[in-house]
Design a protein around this motif. Structure first.
Motif, short mmCIF file in Angstrom:
data_model
loop_
_atom_site.label_atom_id
_atom_site.label_comp_id
_atom_site.label_asym_id
_atom_site.label_seq_id
_atom_site.Cartn_x
_atom_site.Cartn_y
_atom_site.Cartn_z
N PRO A 1 35.22 -21.96 -3.94
CA PRO A 1 34.40 -23.07 -3.44
C PRO A 1 34.23 -24.15 -4.51
N ARG A 2 34.10 -25.39 -4.06
CA ARG A 2 33.97 -26.50 -5.01
C ARG A 2 32.73 -26.34 -5.88
N GLU A 3 31.70 -25.63 -5.39
CA GLU A 3 30.47 -25.46 -6.16
C GLU A 3 30.66 -24.54 -7.37
N ALA A 4 31.81 -23.88 -7.46
CA ALA A 4 32.09 -23.05 -8.63
C ALA A 4 32.57 -23.89 -9.81
N LEU A 5 32.90 -25.15 -9.56
CA LEU A 5 33.40 -26.05 -10.59
C LEU A 5 32.26 -26.85 -11.21
N ALA A 6 32.30 -27.01 -12.51
CA ALA A 6 31.43 -27.94 -13.24
C ALA A 6 32.33 -28.73 -14.17
N ALA A 7 32.28 -30.08 -14.08
CA ALA A 7 33.29 -30.85 -14.82
C ALA A 7 32.79 -32.26 -15.13
N ILE A 8 33.45 -32.86 -16.13
CA ILE A 8 33.18 -34.25 -16.48
C ILE A 8 34.41 -34.84 -17.16
N VAL A 9 34.65 -36.13 -16.90
CA VAL A 9 35.69 -36.90 -17.58
C VAL A 9 35.04 -38.19 -18.05
N VAL A 10 35.13 -38.49 -19.34
CA VAL A 10 34.44 -39.66 -19.90
C VAL A 10 35.24 -40.18 -21.08
N ASP A 11 35.05 -41.43 -21.44
CA ASP A 11 35.72 -41.98 -22.61
C ASP A 11 35.37 -41.18 -23.86
N ALA A 12 36.34 -41.01 -24.73
CA ALA A 12 36.13 -40.20 -25.93
C ALA A 12 35.13 -40.85 -26.88
N ALA A 13 35.18 -42.16 -27.00
CA ALA A 13 34.23 -42.83 -27.88
C ALA A 13 32.91 -43.02 -27.15
#
Length: 479
Positions: free
Chosen positions: A41-53
């Motif tokens: 299930p999608r609720e098993a995922l925890a994630a983030i994508v952000v600029d490194a700086a």
């Protein structure tokens, strides 16, 4: 980093939405599809994508954030916390010393007394370096020791562990317990080389272990299937005094190397030191035993380890659990908390985290390696740490220690074509946890932090979904 800058970055992260990411954000289509295929299930995922700086120009809003403030078990990705904290607290040039003491007089090649080797936590005192240490002993003019060889392992206070406790795999080297005098990861390395004329495969063992019988050959078979040669050998590792094989070795396998954890890890160091000393022509009147270096005795020499920079490359690229635990324990030992303990090191790292990031996203630590059911961290907390690392002086060392997607380390076999060569990521995998975290480069020159963690009974099938997230970051970041 000073506290004023830390406060500024915390404010920037709050303004950027790190603390309360939108929970309803849709997943990238390829990620959603991969999770569906894995029946996760999608609720098993925890994630983030952000600029490194972590920037100050108002452009730090995450490209993607889903349940990023949810604490999750990151498996071996927790090694990122241990290695970055170590770079800051110990410094990239830090080395471990293994002092050697001569307690007695040396005349005509004979030490009348004891030789003491004092472990101080070196994570990589492998067989070759143990040989160099003993060669330096012989360089002092010592060929015969009338007394004992004493191994001082008192620098660490770690409860005895059954290597089968974690996952029922006691012979897996990754389950080795830390030790102030950790020799060769408490493992035996077997090399199988076919001798076609004799119809056998010769077996060599490293290191030589005193008083352990090791079968020197196994019959060859003509089978062409080498997919499960270990099962075909029918090895018996249960007896600490004997390693034997009841099966055979397929000729099609060529040369193979197999490392296993020794059946009696408590006696491993003594057997390895005694076996190698004898193989080098050394004589010993007494025995190899545990003990302590006498107070006030000056060391004859110190065996110096590889640098921390080199050590974390092994820890992160190959996810070496026992090396990570050695490093974690070193953090409290280095603050004069002797003997070092997991509890003391947890306090050291948590204090470091609070100084750098405040109480927000404080990780739950156990042994610092990720080989744990208790450790937890939030994706946004890990992202904040990676952003801080990116603008720190430790960035080159930390990034260079991470596996490169499709190129080396634990990600050498990555199936992704989009991110191949474009990402430096730490991977993690347990029975019910899979994770990827690190830095992603894009063709446009943009650099991103990507963190993805899946906690679910079927997490082992989640790696394609996390690789899809990395691919999405490469493409999205190039826009």
């Amino acid at each position: 980093m000073n506290l004023n800058l830390t406060s500024f970055l915390v404010a920037a992260w709050l303004a950027a939405g790190f603390i309360s990411p939108a929970q309803g954000q849709s997943l990238p289509p390829d990620v959603e599809a991969a999770l569906a295929r894995a029946k996760i299930p999608r609720e098993a995922l925890a994630a983030i994508v952000v600029d490194a700086a972590p920037a100050i120009n108002g452009k730090s809003t995450p490209l993607f954030s889903y349940r990023a403030n949810a604490p999750a078990n990151p498996a071996s990705v927790m090694k990122l916390v241990t290695t970055y904290a170590s770079l800051e607290l110990l410094g990239p040039a830090y080395t471990w010393a293994t002092p050697v003491y001569v307690d007695g007089n040396v005349n005509n090649g004979v030490l009348t007394g004891n030789l003491i080797i004092q472990g101080r936590g070196d994570p990589k005192l492998v067989q070759e370096r143990l040989w160099l240490l003993l060669r330096r002993v012989q360089g002092l003019g010592i060929k015969t020791i009338t007394g004992d060889m004493v191994l001082d392992r008192s620098a660490f206070a770690v409860a005895a562990q059954n290597p089968a406790d974690f996952d029922g795999e006691p012979l897996r080297p990754y389950n080795a317990a830390p030790d102030a005098l950790l020799i060769n990861y408490k493992s035996v390395v077997m090399t199988f080389v076919p001798n076609y004329a004799a119809g056998v495969a010769a077996v060599s063992f490293e290191p030589p272990l005193a008083n352990v019988q090791m079968q020197g050959s196994v019959p060859l078979t003509t089978g062409k299937d080498c997919s499960d040669y270990r099962a075909a050998l029918m090895a018996d590792f249960s007896d600490p005094f004997r390693i034997s094989f009841k099966g055979s070795y397929p000729v099609a396998c060529g040369e193979k190397v197999w490392a296993i954890a020794y059946a009696d890890p408590a006696s491993y160091a003594e057997r390895a030191v005694a076996g190698l000393w004898a193989e080098m022509g050394g004589k010993l009147g007494g025995r190899v035993r545990d003990g302590r270096a006498p107070a006030g005795l000056k060391s004859a020499f110190d065996m110096t380890s590889f640098s921390l920079t080199e050590t974390i490359r092994d820890i992160n690229k190959y996810s070496n659990n026992v090396m990570a635990q050695q490093l974690f324990l070193t953090l409290s030992l280095n603050q004069n908390q002797s003997p070092a303990s997991f509890e003391a090191s947890r306090t050291v790292v948590q204090n470091w985290w609070r100084e750098r990031f405040g109480d927000q996203d404080l990780p739950v630590l156990d042994n610092g390696s990720g080989l744990s059911r208790q450790e937890r961290i939030t994706p946004q907390g890990l992202a904040r740490m990676l952003q801080t690392a990116y603008i720190s002086g430790a960035m080159p060392e930390l990034m260079a220690s991470l596996p490169i997607t499709g190129v080396d380390g634990t990600l050498r076999k990555s199936r992704s074509r989009v991110s191949q060569g474009w990402a430096h990521l730490k991977s993690g995998s347990l029975r019910d946890a899979t994770a990827l975290a690190g830095y992603v480069h894009t063709p446009s020159g943009r650099r991103l932090v990507v963190v993805g963690i899946v906690n679910h009974p079927n997490a082992v099938a989640a790696r394609p979904a996390l690789e899809a997230l990395v691919d999405w970051a490469v493409k999205e970041g190039a826009k």
